[in-house]
Design an enzyme around this catalytic site. Sequence first.
Site, short mmCIF file in Angstrom:
data_model
loop_
_atom_site.label_atom_id
_atom_site.label_comp_id
_atom_site.label_asym_id
_atom_site.label_seq_id
_atom_site.Cartn_x
_atom_site.Cartn_y
_atom_site.Cartn_z
N SER A 139 0.65 11.22 3.46
CA SER A 139 1.77 10.85 4.32
C SER A 139 2.71 9.91 3.58
CB SER A 139 1.24 10.16 5.58
OG SER A 139 2.29 9.57 6.33
N TYR A 152 -4.28 3.89 10.06
CA TYR A 152 -4.00 5.26 9.61
C TYR A 152 -3.31 5.21 8.25
CZ TYR A 152 -1.69 9.86 9.46
OH TYR A 152 -1.23 11.10 9.09
#
Length: 248
Positions: A139, A152
């Site tokens: 990400s 995360y």
Amino acid sequence: MKTTNNTVLITGGSAGIGLAIAKTLAAQGNHVIITGRNKERLENAAAQLNNVTPIVADVASAVAVDALVSRISKEFPALNVVINNAGAAHYYQLGANVSAFDKAAEEIHTNYLSILALNEKLLPLLSKQAEAAIVNVSSIVAFVPARNIPTYAASKAALHSYTQILRYELAQQQSPVKVFELMPPLVNTDFSQAIGGANGIPPQQVADELVQALAEDRFEIHVGGTAQLYQAFLQSPSDALQYMNQAR
């Protein structure tokens, strides 16, 4: 890396980015295996596609991973591409009484440790192929964390670091396995709605940019706005961090 006539495993392939990648690769003449925890959703996804095999499997379960690897080795010995897309996320901000440890434990296990385990178990099979690839989906937050997905982001940073070393190590070993990292920005999926996913790019854009990067052997794939933020990060990590979090 060739993008046709492959046998591809996509974890978390029943929705979102995983499903878009599955559709794209299946349409290009690849046999695609998709996994997911929800049997009904997985079968509904497979029904939309041709040349796709759905397998119910939870990548966070060691028992399920062993069963998955055993089945693939027996039924799909030509497997040569693994796309680690399955993930877990908790949307919250750090502070007292938010159970950060429990949230982080799930995210680290699913987004990092389970990928390490699956890759290691499949590497013997992948290494037998003339050409093979591992794609780890991380990400934009791997290098610029966002405050509403703090742990995360940490799990994706761990995945980014591991991916770099795996790529280096396999290259040193002259392995046929190439290692890619797909780094999307915010994507409009059910998974991301809690953090404004409706404002994100479509999953198909991620799939299209992945296929293009595979064909070009471009190993770090900065999709959409990730490329611009990465350049900002290189110039000033603190400014990039401020920009990422100014509206969060």
